[in-house]
Design an enzyme around this catalytic site. Sequence first.
Site, PDB file in Angstrom:
ATOM      1  N   CYS A 104       0.880  -1.169   0.000  1.00 26.81           N
ATOM      2  CA  CYS A 104       0.000   0.000   0.000  1.00 26.81           C
ATOM      3  C   CYS A 104       0.917   1.218   0.000  1.00 26.81           C
ATOM      4  O   CYS A 104       1.768   1.356   0.886  1.00 26.81           O
ATOM      5  CB  CYS A 104      -0.884  -0.029   1.247  1.00 26.81           C
ATOM      6  SG  CYS A 104      -1.777   1.510   1.517  1.00 26.81           S
ATOM      7  N   HIS A 107       1.155   3.444   3.163  1.00 22.53           N
ATOM      8  CA  HIS A 107       1.501   2.752   4.417  1.00 22.53           C
ATOM      9  C   HIS A 107       2.589   1.693   4.268  1.00 22.53           C
ATOM     10  O   HIS A 107       2.748   0.842   5.139  1.00 22.53           O
ATOM     11  CB  HIS A 107       0.234   2.111   5.006  1.00 22.53           C
ATOM     12  CG  HIS A 107      -0.879   3.086   5.212  1.00 22.53           C
ATOM     13  ND1 HIS A 107      -2.151   2.908   4.691  1.00 22.53           N
ATOM     14  CD2 HIS A 107      -0.895   4.285   5.860  1.00 22.53           C
ATOM     15  CE1 HIS A 107      -2.908   3.955   5.019  1.00 22.53           C
ATOM     16  NE2 HIS A 107      -2.173   4.803   5.722  1.00 22.53           N
TER      17      HIS A 107
HETATM   18 CU   LIG Z   1      -2.765   1.496   3.395  1.00 25.94          CU
END
Ligand SMILES: [Cu+2]
Length: 119
Positions: A104, A107
């Site tokens: 991601c 993140h």
């Molecule tokens: Cu994320």
Amino acid sequence: MNSLTRLITTSLCALLVILGVSISSVEASTVEVKLGTDAGMLAFEPSSITLSAGDSIKFVNNKLAPHNAVFEGHDELSHADLAFAPGESWEETFAAAGTYDFYCEPHRGAGMVGKVVVQ
Ligand SMILES: [Cu+2]
């Protein structure tokens, strides 16, 4: 019912069972992966997925948005658009065997990474 009729009926039933088993074994399946765990962690849930060629993953936005899923070296499998709304989802189909690492973008540094193994 004479014995010939019984033999034919039994054979047909066996054939249908065999056909049914072989059809269901090649049926593609879809695995759901949550973006952000139910417990509120910045992670994919599950983060390690094993598939058969032809199977799909349905990514479902869950918690701590925004999220996306980028597959290293596989633009065709990547979904770079950020998902903000809970429940937002998309699917990717894995046609070829191999190992696919994904992450991601917002993140990645927090450890929101995953791996797909297609057998
Ligand atoms: Cu994320």
